[in-house]
Design an enzyme around this catalytic site. Structure first.
Site, PDB file in Angstrom:
ATOM      1  N   ARG A  51     -48.437 -83.147 -21.701  1.00  0.00           N
ATOM      2  CA  ARG A  51     -49.313 -83.400 -20.551  1.00  0.00           C
ATOM      3  C   ARG A  51     -50.764 -83.602 -20.956  1.00  0.00           C
ATOM      4  NH1 ARG A  51     -47.923 -77.915 -17.689  1.00  0.00           N
ATOM      5  NH2 ARG A  51     -48.448 -77.424 -19.836  1.00  0.00           N
ATOM      6  N   LYS A 148     -33.789 -73.308 -30.044  1.00  0.00           N
ATOM      7  CA  LYS A 148     -33.480 -71.981 -29.509  1.00  0.00           C
ATOM      8  C   LYS A 148     -34.660 -71.516 -28.652  1.00  0.00           C
ATOM      9  CE  LYS A 148     -34.849 -67.947 -32.035  1.00  0.00           C
ATOM     10  NZ  LYS A 148     -34.679 -66.943 -33.066  1.00  0.00           N
ATOM     11  N   HIS A 178     -32.082 -73.168 -37.103  1.00  0.00           N
ATOM     12  CA  HIS A 178     -32.666 -73.607 -38.379  1.00  0.00           C
ATOM     13  C   HIS A 178     -32.063 -72.864 -39.579  1.00  0.00           C
ATOM     14  CE1 HIS A 178     -35.386 -70.253 -37.493  1.00  0.00           C
ATOM     15  NE2 HIS A 178     -35.521 -70.155 -38.797  1.00  0.00           N
ATOM     16  N   GLU A 216     -37.011 -58.629 -41.510  1.00  0.00           N
ATOM     17  CA  GLU A 216     -38.353 -59.207 -41.455  1.00  0.00           C
ATOM     18  C   GLU A 216     -39.369 -58.096 -41.655  1.00  0.00           C
ATOM     19  OE1 GLU A 216     -38.750 -62.373 -38.271  1.00  0.00           O
ATOM     20  OE2 GLU A 216     -36.926 -61.350 -37.664  1.00  0.00           O
ATOM     21  N   ASP A 235     -32.262 -62.509 -29.839  1.00  0.00           N
ATOM     22  CA  ASP A 235     -33.146 -63.357 -30.652  1.00  0.00           C
ATOM     23  C   ASP A 235     -32.537 -63.690 -32.012  1.00  0.00           C
ATOM     24  OD1 ASP A 235     -35.744 -64.623 -30.869  1.00  0.00           O
ATOM     25  OD2 ASP A 235     -36.233 -63.121 -32.398  1.00  0.00           O
ATOM     26  N   HIS A 240     -28.434 -66.582 -35.186  1.00  0.00           N
ATOM     27  CA  HIS A 240     -28.533 -66.719 -36.644  1.00  0.00           C
ATOM     28  C   HIS A 240     -27.474 -65.896 -37.385  1.00  0.00           C
ATOM     29  CE1 HIS A 240     -32.134 -68.752 -35.668  1.00  0.00           C
ATOM     30  NE2 HIS A 240     -32.881 -67.689 -35.487  1.00  0.00           N
TER      31      HIS A 240
HETATM   32  P1  NAP Z   1     -45.857 -74.176 -26.999  1.00  0.00           P
HETATM   33  O1  NAP Z   1     -46.785 -73.997 -28.140  1.00  0.00           O
HETATM   34  O2  NAP Z   1     -46.134 -73.456 -25.714  1.00  0.00           O
HETATM   35  O3  NAP Z   1     -45.793 -75.746 -26.693  1.00  0.00           O
HETATM   36  C1  NAP Z   1     -45.179 -76.256 -25.562  1.00  0.00           C
HETATM   37  C2  NAP Z   1     -45.363 -77.749 -25.544  1.00  0.00           C
HETATM   38  O4  NAP Z   1     -44.787 -78.252 -24.340  1.00  0.00           O
HETATM   39  C3  NAP Z   1     -46.800 -78.198 -25.548  1.00  0.00           C
HETATM   40  O5  NAP Z   1     -46.903 -79.360 -26.333  1.00  0.00           O
HETATM   41  C4  NAP Z   1     -47.056 -78.538 -24.095  1.00  0.00           C
HETATM   42  O6  NAP Z   1     -48.059 -79.501 -24.091  1.00  0.00           O
HETATM   43  C5  NAP Z   1     -45.710 -79.098 -23.686  1.00  0.00           C
HETATM   44  N1  NAP Z   1     -45.433 -79.032 -22.258  1.00  0.00           N
HETATM   45  C6  NAP Z   1     -45.405 -77.921 -21.482  1.00  0.00           C
HETATM   46  N2  NAP Z   1     -45.090 -78.246 -20.210  1.00  0.00           N
HETATM   47  C7  NAP Z   1     -44.906 -79.583 -20.187  1.00  0.00           C
HETATM   48  C8  NAP Z   1     -44.561 -80.522 -19.182  1.00  0.00           C
HETATM   49  N3  NAP Z   1     -44.359 -80.142 -17.912  1.00  0.00           N
HETATM   50  N4  NAP Z   1     -44.460 -81.825 -19.519  1.00  0.00           N
HETATM   51  C9  NAP Z   1     -44.673 -82.215 -20.802  1.00  0.00           C
HETATM   52  N5  NAP Z   1     -44.991 -81.392 -21.790  1.00  0.00           N
HETATM   53  C10 NAP Z   1     -45.115 -80.086 -21.492  1.00  0.00           C
HETATM   54  O7  NAP Z   1     -44.370 -73.815 -27.390  1.00  0.00           O
HETATM   55  P2  NAP Z   1     -43.711 -73.872 -28.852  1.00  0.00           P
HETATM   56  O8  NAP Z   1     -43.971 -72.576 -29.529  1.00  0.00           O
HETATM   57  O9  NAP Z   1     -44.118 -75.128 -29.531  1.00  0.00           O
HETATM   58  O10 NAP Z   1     -42.160 -73.882 -28.497  1.00  0.00           O
HETATM   59  C11 NAP Z   1     -41.488 -75.016 -27.988  1.00  0.00           C
HETATM   60  C12 NAP Z   1     -40.006 -74.666 -27.831  1.00  0.00           C
HETATM   61  O11 NAP Z   1     -39.463 -74.356 -29.111  1.00  0.00           O
HETATM   62  C13 NAP Z   1     -39.766 -73.424 -26.968  1.00  0.00           C
HETATM   63  O12 NAP Z   1     -38.566 -73.567 -26.275  1.00  0.00           O
HETATM   64  C14 NAP Z   1     -39.636 -72.305 -28.001  1.00  0.00           C
HETATM   65  O13 NAP Z   1     -38.852 -71.245 -27.517  1.00  0.00           O
HETATM   66  C15 NAP Z   1     -38.921 -73.043 -29.122  1.00  0.00           C
HETATM   67  N6  NAP Z   1     -39.144 -72.458 -30.452  1.00  0.00           N
HETATM   68  C16 NAP Z   1     -40.393 -72.306 -30.951  1.00  0.00           C
HETATM   69  C17 NAP Z   1     -40.580 -71.790 -32.216  1.00  0.00           C
HETATM   70  C18 NAP Z   1     -41.954 -71.644 -32.809  1.00  0.00           C
HETATM   71  O14 NAP Z   1     -42.039 -71.234 -33.969  1.00  0.00           O
HETATM   72  N7  NAP Z   1     -43.017 -71.953 -32.097  1.00  0.00           N
HETATM   73  C19 NAP Z   1     -39.470 -71.402 -32.981  1.00  0.00           C
HETATM   74  C20 NAP Z   1     -38.181 -71.573 -32.462  1.00  0.00           C
HETATM   75  C21 NAP Z   1     -38.046 -72.108 -31.192  1.00  0.00           C
HETATM   76  P3  NAP Z   1     -49.079 -79.758 -22.878  1.00  0.00           P
HETATM   77  O15 NAP Z   1     -49.625 -78.427 -22.467  1.00  0.00           O
HETATM   78  O16 NAP Z   1     -50.075 -80.698 -23.467  1.00  0.00           O
HETATM   79  O17 NAP Z   1     -48.252 -80.390 -21.824  1.00  0.00           O
END
Ligand code: NAP
Length: 483
Positions: A51, A148, A178, A216, A235, A240
């Site tokens: 967004r 996940k 992963h 961990e 989790d 995993h």
């Molecule tokens: P995050 O940092 O909160 O990022 C979320 C992303 O989604 C942002 O780019 C946000 O961008 C976008 N977004 C949110 N609402 C939106 C909408 N309505 N339309 C379009 N884009 C939207 O989350 P994250 O940590 O990257 O995690 C993403 C997913 O991966 C989650 O399901 C999380 O559980 C999973 N995950 C993450 C990790 C990790 O290490 N971070 C590991 C395993 C799994 P804008 O605000 O610009 O829209």
């Protein structure tokens, strides 16, 4: 040993959530690595979607900054980084609305592979799948990748599967775990099924028990609020550790075909016996200093969420009846170490005098740190002075055994390239995820009914005392958690 990089076919990869943490830390750096080694074809393109009000140039700047932050060698590879950034474009889209989709449709090229990486909250999966179809962006050959957590129980996992299957067929859906992208995990399959040595021993006649540990050293600092709604069982264990258990226990698939492998994994999950409450230990870490315990991090002084689980699991089939699998995972433990230990039975008759300290034959498959496989064997202690026994370890640490090309790829980069190649072997199938939840749900429901606090353990320890007892009462012991 020469590493072979086979370029993939041209693709358009759309990353929904391209401005988020996962995209910046893992997905885009992973893609950059694959570009750097020449695996990405000239006509590959990566389209960020979120967004935030960015244009192509500001998105490229953002990704450039992420690469400098998360790829140590990027600062010395400015030319390469710039060539990679030229592959990037950006579309502003709120996936719950109608704007942005026509622009995305316009950008997609015909005749290249289309992949959609949903690096966003699972609550948005349904909206994205619907919109990709409504706007004619998804094709019958497109791939959709999801992260996940895949549900928090069986009902929510079924709902997510239904959301995705509304717009995509199962062969188009890539559910990432992963752990399956790790070099050693794939090597476990090679070890078991490309060697004739192990198969005759790989059963309850010869294996006393199996230990699977994912330890961990960090706590839940920073993401305590999220973690507190999940806990170690949801989790880590349901996904995993379950995947590691499946790969260790499954029957040899008839061929290296995604469904042949995944069929065998599902059979293992379906053969799991219900776990008795007495065979499970839940723990929660307490801090060394003030405000450093789990509850401080979770922001709930009365939290009952477990940051540690140990359990004894029995697989009710011919191969494994009588050989328990002990699973253990936790946060704030003494080291970061993940491994599978296959403990073989003692020789039926020992003609040598008893030697203290011998632990028996063990195959140790280490996932982190230092991915590799070692085999603990018993030999004669070298030198004069009679025949005394000692342990020696045969070491297949990849970096040592295979030279510099053994440098492990990050799991994400391997998995993303598998998506482009259309290989689902290392991704979880819908029924597999549901079977794992069907096993985990009653265990979690019991805990929720009992409303007991998990056993406390000290940060930096090996977990609660009860977890040691889980093994001791069976006359066994955990391998020390060591980095
Ligand atoms: P995050 O940092 O909160 O990022 C979320 C992303 O989604 C942002 O780019 C946000 O961008 C976008 N977004 C949110 N609402 C939106 C909408 N309505 N339309 C379009 N884009 C939207 O989350 P994250 O940590 O990257 O995690 C993403 C997913 O991966 C989650 O399901 C999380 O559980 C999973 N995950 C993450 C990790 C990790 O290490 N971070 C590991 C395993 C799994 P804008 O605000 O610009 O829209």
């Amino acid at each position: 040993m020469v590493s072979r990089v086979i370029p993939v076919d041209p693709f358009d990869l759309v990353i929904f959530g391209a401005t988020g943490d996962l995209a910046r830390r893992k997905i885009l750096p992973g893609l950059f690595h694959r570009f750097a080694v020449g695996q990405m074809p000239e006509h590959a393109r990566i389209l960020g979607a979120a967004r935030s009000d960015l244009d192509r140039a500001t998105f490229r700047d953002l990704v450039g900054e992420s690469l400098l932050e998360f790829v140590p060698q990027a600062s010395g590879q400015k030319g390469l980084v710039n060539r990679f950034l030229e592959k990037l474009d950006y579309v502003r889209v709120d996936v719950t609305g109608t704007k942005g989709w026509p622009e995305l449709a316009e950008l997609m090229r015909p005749d290249v592979i289309r992949a959609f990486y949903l690096s966003v909250s699972p609550t948005l999966f349904g909206a994205i799948a619907d919109n990709l179809n409504e706007h004619g962006i998804a094709t019958p050959d497109s791939r959709i990748v999801v992260e996940k957590p895949f549900g928090h129980d069986l009902a929510s996992a079924k709902a997510l599967n239904a959301d995705l299957l509304n717009g995509f067929a199962e062969h188009q859906i890539y559910r990432i775990d992963h752990y399956l992208g790790k070099e050693t995990v794939q090597n476990l399959m090679a070890l078991r099924f490309a060697n004739s040595l192990w198969e005759p021993l790989w059963n309850s006649t010869h294996v006393d028990h199996v230990q699977i540990t994912v330890a961990e050293s960090l706590g839940v600092e920073g993401r305590g609020g999220y973690y507190d709604r999940s806990g170690a069982m949801r989790d880590m264990v349901q996904n995993h550790l379950m995947q590691l258990l499946c790969l260790t226990a499954m029957e040899p698939p008839s061929r290296l075909h995604p469904n042949a492998v995944r069929d065998e994994k599902v059979k293992v999950i379906e053969a799991l016996e219900p776990v008795e409450p007495a065979d499970i230990v839940r723990g929660q870490y307490r801090g060394k200093g003030a405000a450093d315990g789990y509850r401080d991090h979770a922001g709930d002084p009365d939290s009952r969420t477990e940051s540690f689980v140990a359990m004894k699991v029995n697989i009710g089939n011919w191969r494994w009846a009588g050989t328990p699998f002990y699973l253990r995972t936790g946060k704030k433990l003494r080291a970061r170490a993940s491994e599978i230990v296959v403990m073989f039975r003692d020789p039926p008759h020992m003609m040598f005098p008893k030697t203290e300290g011998l632990r028996g034959n063990a195959l140790i498959i280490r996932l982190q740190p230092d991915e590799g496989i070692t085999l603990r064997t018993t030999i004669k202690e070298p030198g004069p002075g009679g025949l005394r026994l000692a342990e020696v370890t045969l070491d297949m640490t990849f970096a040592d055994a295979l030279g510099p090309h053994a440098e492990a790829q990050d799991a994400y980069e391997r998995l993303i390239m598998d998506v482009i190649r259309g290989d689902q072997t290392l991704f979880m199938r819908g029924d597999e995820v549901e079977a794992a939840w069907a096993w985990a749900d009653p265990i979690i429901a019991n805990w929720e009914d009992a409303r007991q606090h998990p056993a406390p353990y000290d940060a930096g320890s090996s977990g609660p005392e009860d977890a040691l007892m889980l093994m001791h009462r069976d006359g066994r012991r955990w391998r020390e958690i060591e980095a």
